[in-house]
Design a protein around this motif. Sequence first.
Motif, PDB file in Angstrom:
ATOM      1  N   ASP A   1      -5.254  -4.107   4.065  1.00  9.06           N
ATOM      2  CA  ASP A   1      -4.554  -5.382   4.179  1.00  9.06           C
ATOM      3  C   ASP A   1      -4.255  -5.925   2.785  1.00  9.06           C
ATOM      4  O   ASP A   1      -5.130  -5.979   1.923  1.00  9.06           O
ATOM      5  N   GLY A   2      -3.012  -6.271   2.531  1.00  8.90           N
ATOM      6  CA  GLY A   2      -2.605  -6.823   1.243  1.00  8.90           C
ATOM      7  C   GLY A   2      -2.183  -5.796   0.217  1.00  8.90           C
ATOM      8  O   GLY A   2      -1.703  -6.151  -0.858  1.00  8.90           O
ATOM      9  N   SER A   3      -2.328  -4.514   0.519  1.00  8.97           N
ATOM     10  CA  SER A   3      -1.919  -3.469  -0.429  1.00  8.97           C
ATOM     11  C   SER A   3      -0.437  -3.150  -0.254  1.00  8.97           C
ATOM     12  O   SER A   3       0.235  -3.713   0.603  1.00  8.97           O
ATOM     13  N   THR A   4       0.056  -2.248  -1.074  1.00 12.93           N
ATOM     14  CA  THR A   4       1.433  -1.778  -0.916  1.00 12.93           C
ATOM     15  C   THR A   4       1.402  -0.308  -0.542  1.00 12.93           C
ATOM     16  O   THR A   4       0.426   0.397  -0.805  1.00 12.93           O
ATOM     17  N   ALA A   5       2.472   0.140   0.070  1.00 21.69           N
ATOM     18  CA  ALA A   5       2.592   1.535   0.484  1.00 21.69           C
ATOM     19  C   ALA A   5       4.020   1.991   0.235  1.00 21.69           C
ATOM     20  O   ALA A   5       4.949   1.184   0.209  1.00 21.69           O
ATOM     21  N   ARG A   6       4.196   3.273   0.061  1.00 23.35           N
ATOM     22  CA  ARG A   6       5.518   3.877  -0.105  1.00 23.35           C
ATOM     23  C   ARG A   6       5.890   4.499   1.233  1.00 23.35           C
ATOM     24  O   ARG A   6       5.139   5.303   1.782  1.00 23.35           O
ATOM     25  N   VAL A   7       7.043   4.121   1.773  1.00 24.81           N
ATOM     26  CA  VAL A   7       7.499   4.610   3.080  1.00 24.81           C
ATOM     27  C   VAL A   7       8.728   5.479   2.873  1.00 24.81           C
ATOM     28  O   VAL A   7       9.680   5.066   2.213  1.00 24.81           O
ATOM     29  N   SER A   8       8.700   6.680   3.416  1.00 22.27           N
ATOM     30  CA  SER A   8       9.844   7.587   3.370  1.00 22.27           C
ATOM     31  C   SER A   8      10.340   7.789   4.794  1.00 22.27           C
ATOM     32  O   SER A   8       9.550   8.033   5.705  1.00 22.27           O
ATOM     33  N   VAL A   9      11.646   7.692   4.967  1.00 23.33           N
ATOM     34  CA  VAL A   9      12.240   7.797   6.300  1.00 23.33           C
ATOM     35  C   VAL A   9      13.168   8.998   6.320  1.00 23.33           C
ATOM     36  O   VAL A   9      14.029   9.146   5.446  1.00 23.33           O
ATOM     37  N   ARG A  10      12.994   9.843   7.306  1.00 23.74           N
ATOM     38  CA  ARG A  10      13.822  11.044   7.431  1.00 23.74           C
ATOM     39  C   ARG A  10      14.929  10.821   8.445  1.00 23.74           C
ATOM     40  O   ARG A  10      14.835   9.950   9.298  1.00 23.74           O
ATOM     41  N   SER A  11      15.946  11.650   8.343  1.00 18.76           N
ATOM     42  CA  SER A  11      17.042  11.622   9.303  1.00 18.76           C
ATOM     43  C   SER A  11      16.560  12.253  10.599  1.00 18.76           C
ATOM     44  O   SER A  11      15.936  13.312  10.584  1.00 18.76           O
ATOM     45  N   LYS A  12      16.840  11.621  11.711  1.00 16.61           N
ATOM     46  CA  LYS A  12      16.393  12.143  12.996  1.00 16.61           C
ATOM     47  C   LYS A  12      17.119  13.441  13.362  1.00 16.61           C
ATOM     48  O   LYS A  12      16.528  14.336  13.942  1.00 16.61           O
ATOM     49  N   ASP A  13      18.397  13.549  12.995  1.00 14.23           N
ATOM     50  CA  ASP A  13      19.142  14.747  13.390  1.00 14.23           C
ATOM     51  C   ASP A  13      18.995  15.905  12.411  1.00 14.23           C
ATOM     52  O   ASP A  13      18.865  17.048  12.817  1.00 14.23           O
ATOM     53  N   LYS A  14      18.974  15.669  11.120  1.00 20.64           N
ATOM     54  CA  LYS A  14      18.905  16.747  10.134  1.00 20.64           C
ATOM     55  C   LYS A  14      17.520  16.927   9.525  1.00 20.64           C
ATOM     56  O   LYS A  14      17.228  17.958   8.942  1.00 20.64           O
ATOM     57  N   GLY A  15      16.685  15.890   9.591  1.00 15.06           N
ATOM     58  CA  GLY A  15      15.334  15.994   9.055  1.00 15.06           C
ATOM     59  C   GLY A  15      15.231  15.733   7.561  1.00 15.06           C
ATOM     60  O   GLY A  15      14.148  15.759   7.009  1.00 15.06           O
TER      61      GLY A  15
END
Length: 184
Positions: A71-85
């Motif tokens: 709680d209160g920290s930061t995180a790095r979020v990576s999002v991939r394409s659903k169709d190509k990955g």
Amino acid sequence: MSQTPPLDSSVDSSVDSFLDRALVEEATKKSGLIWVQGAGPARALWHVWLDGAAHLVGDGPGEQPFPGLADGSTARVSVRSKDKGGLLVAWTAVVRELTAGTEEWDAAVAELKGKRLNAPDAEQMTDRWARECRVLRLTPQGGIGALPEDSLAAQPLPTWATTRQPVPAGLPKLLLKRRGRQQR
């Protein structure tokens, strides 16, 4: 011939900020999994997008683990394409743990419950989440960063789940027999 005046930089940055937020929201909504890296290694986590943030449930028996997400920290979020990955967008998030029983927690859990697959206790799932799990809200902070130059490929995390087993003793004989029939 008259020249058009340059755009005000504050307008330009607000448009960029709006487009960044729209890209983060749309990509994260459509992706079934997001890769989240807190203090530990990145993990693939299922989520729901609600009210401008990704919501996760886990850290309890039978649920996804959240090592390094406090709680209160930061995180790095990576999002991939659903169709190509492929990697679409990466963004920084502020992690906030929701308190069980609050309106915000109830709204998040209602959405998460609809996305939870194969729950052994579908009827009592929300009660179990309130007792034994954490519900996290990952709110985008700042704009999106440049995509990394490397592939981000990593060794799989150690796990007790495996599909590797010794080859059955009769398999080589069966394969050689088939190959012999195909050559005739």
